[in-house]
Write an enzyme that holds these catalytic residues in place. Structure first.
Site, PDB file in Angstrom:
ATOM      1  N   ASP A 162       0.856  -1.189   0.000  1.00 40.93           N
ATOM      2  CA  ASP A 162       0.000   0.000   0.000  1.00 40.93           C
ATOM      3  C   ASP A 162       0.886   1.231   0.000  1.00 40.93           C
ATOM      4  O   ASP A 162       1.615   1.485   0.969  1.00 40.93           O
ATOM      5  CB  ASP A 162      -0.917   0.000   1.227  1.00 40.93           C
ATOM      6  CG  ASP A 162      -1.825   1.211   1.255  1.00 40.93           C
ATOM      7  OD1 ASP A 162      -2.700   1.333   0.365  1.00 40.93           O
ATOM      8  OD2 ASP A 162      -1.643   2.061   2.152  1.00 40.93           O
TER       9      ASP A 162
ATOM     10  N   GLU B  51      -1.677  -1.209  -6.122  1.00 41.44           N
ATOM     11  CA  GLU B  51      -2.895  -0.594  -6.629  1.00 41.44           C
ATOM     12  C   GLU B  51      -2.559   0.279  -7.829  1.00 41.44           C
ATOM     13  O   GLU B  51      -1.482   0.896  -7.892  1.00 41.44           O
ATOM     14  CB  GLU B  51      -3.552   0.249  -5.528  1.00 41.44           C
ATOM     15  CG  GLU B  51      -4.907   0.817  -5.899  1.00 41.44           C
ATOM     16  CD  GLU B  51      -5.519   1.620  -4.772  1.00 41.44           C
ATOM     17  OE1 GLU B  51      -6.654   2.095  -4.930  1.00 41.44           O
ATOM     18  OE2 GLU B  51      -4.853   1.778  -3.723  1.00 41.44           O
TER      19      GLU B  51
ATOM     20  N   ASP C 181      -3.619   1.622   6.675  1.00 43.86           N
ATOM     21  CA  ASP C 181      -2.694   1.159   5.636  1.00 43.86           C
ATOM     22  C   ASP C 181      -2.505  -0.356   5.682  1.00 43.86           C
ATOM     23  O   ASP C 181      -2.429  -1.001   4.630  1.00 43.86           O
ATOM     24  CB  ASP C 181      -1.348   1.867   5.795  1.00 43.86           C
ATOM     25  CG  ASP C 181      -1.468   3.375   5.635  1.00 43.86           C
ATOM     26  OD1 ASP C 181      -2.433   3.815   4.968  1.00 43.86           O
ATOM     27  OD2 ASP C 181      -0.621   4.106   6.169  1.00 43.86           O
TER      28      ASP C 181
END
Length: 466
Positions: A247, A331, A422
């Site tokens: 992340d 991501e 997170d």
């Protein structure tokens, strides 16, 4: 009803050749006019070889520095003239001019009396400048970039590319991978500091000479080599590949699914006071003076230090992640959209946010993960940007409400689990990435390896719904 606008008609055929010859001054193909055209045979890269760039610093002599500086200026001039020629051909005559026509125009420029100084620079290097222009137009036509702009001495980087026919390489028999490089139009070899040897027996295919704002000279050597994949990494006691969810953020640069945090270095904030002091000194200097140039170089050296520290940190981090894991999940971040201009009432806050995102260098981190996964036999899974990794409970998979950026911990309303923002996002990314990984692996033919990059937005809808 308004009148429909017709698209401009493109001029082709004999009329286009006449316009190129008479109006634009582009010579025809007279050299090989009587010879039948034969297709060029491109160099085919072997399937198990990868392109790799080795970057070295070198120290030119005064004569070499002068010649290279002239080469940089000639490359900029040729790029700008090629851009002006192609723009004029289309705007005034509706004629398309490509790389071949600009190369023939370059021959005329080198022969003209006013621009005979172009002969002091290798023609192969100038052709590479036109090839860069062709690549810029290709990206523009594909819609991935804006229209090419003119290069200026202040805004553009000093750079020149030498292909295999425009430099000499002599390898040292006593030290494999180290040798002497002599550029075209130069007599003596470059004084290269070989921080590491090139692959044994590999001949450089292309060289790129650059000079940064701090006055440092660098040589980028492109070679093709066989990179041995790393041994697969599996979970202890099972045959399942080891995966990690990453992340990316600003509170921490990277948060792993096991809770490990890689802190944001915040280099621009660390050196903000020193940068401000040097900028004030630069503002007090008279424009065009030597003292102003000295102050400018101090600022450039500090920015070079920041870039070097950031590059080294990202290189070590990505290498460690690739070595320790078989599947890496990230991501799909819309970095360009996140860096929208700071306007409106909260423009100061948005400007600071943009600076923090730029300082984090997310794009460079993802780029390094991509090519290192391809080199070492790993898989990078890019989850769709609309996947609710932050507000989905990693325990019961319940989708909660939207969370403000200031909320760092939250409690699931269904199962009561307490999540760090997170860490929870990293776990969700890992689970979703492994789901996509197994979908792709099951759809592959027997014996075929999993691709190095799996992007959710590029997978068929049928596969995603499976």
């Amino acid at each position: 009803m308004g009148e429909s606008r017709e698209k401009p008609v493109r001029v082709t055929g004999a009329e286009a050749e006449y316009v190129k010859r008479e109006a634009l001054g582009i010579a025809g193909r007279r050299k090989h006019h009587d010879r039948p055209a034969t297709p060029l045979k491109g160099r085919v890269r072997e399937w198990d070889r990868q392109s790799r760039v080795y970057r070295f610093r070198f120290y030119p002599t005064a004569e070499q520095a002068g010649q290279l500086q002239q080469t940089f200026g000639a490359c900029r001039w040729v790029y700008n003239e090629g851009l002006a020629l192609r723009s004029e051909a289309w705007e005034k005559h509706r004629v398309s001019v490509g790389f071949a026509e600009t190369c023939r125009a370059l021959t005329g420029w080198r022969r003209a009396e006013q621009t005979a100084w172009l002969q002091d620079v290798s023609s192969a290097v100038l052709q590479q400048a036109l090839r860069n222009l062709e690549s810029a137009f290709s990206r523009f036509f594909k819609g991935t970039a804006k229209h090419p702009k003119r290069k200026t001495k202040r805004r553009s980087r000093d750079s020149a590319t030498y292909v295999r026919t425009s430099f000499r390489w002599a390898e040292d028999p006593d030290h494999p991978g180290v040798g002497m490089i002599t550029l075209a139009k130069q007599k003596a070899p470059l004084d290269v500091r070989w921080s590491r040897p090139l692959p044994n027996g590999e001949v450089p295919l292309k060289l790129t000479v650059t000079r940064d704002r701090a006055g440092r000279w660098f040589l980028a050597v492109l070679v093709e080599e066989r990179i041995e994949p790393l041994p697969p990494v599996f979970l202890p006691g099972s045959g399942e590949p080891k995966a990690v969810g990453l992340d990316l953020g600003l509170a921490a640069l990277v948060t792993l699914d096991d809770g490990t945090r890689v802190e944001h270095p915040r280099l621009l904030r660390k050196y903000a006071a020193e940068l401000a002091r040097l900028q004030r000194q630069l503002h007090r200097k008279k424009k065009g003076s030597q003292n102003r140039e000295k102050a400018r170089k101090k600022i450039a050296k500090l920015y070079a230090l920041i870039s070097d520290v950031r590059r080294d940190m990202l290189d070590q981090l990505t290498t460690r992640l690739v070595r320790e894991n078989q599947v890496l999940v990230v991501e799909d971040l819309p970095i360009t959209n996140l860096l929208r201009p700071a306007v409106g009432k909260d423009r100061q806050r948005k400007a600071k946010l943009n600076q923090a995102i730029t300082d984090a260098a997310w794009g460079e981190l993802l780029r390094r993960l991509r090519y290192k996964c391809a080199w070492y036999g790993r898989t990078l899974v890019i989850v769709d940007r609309f996947f609710p990794s932050t507000r989905r409970c990693s325990s019961c998979h319940t989708k909660g409400p939207r969370l403000d950026v200031s909320v760092r911990e939250w409690t699931c309303a269904d199962c009561g689990a307490v999540h760090g923002r997170d860490e929870n996002a990293a776990v969700n990314l890992r689970d979703e990435g492994m789901r996509l990984y197994w979908l792709v692996a099951a759809a592959l033919p027997p014996g075929r390896a999993t691709p190095s990059v799996i992007k959710a937005s590029e997978l068929p809808e049928v596969l995603l719904a499976a």
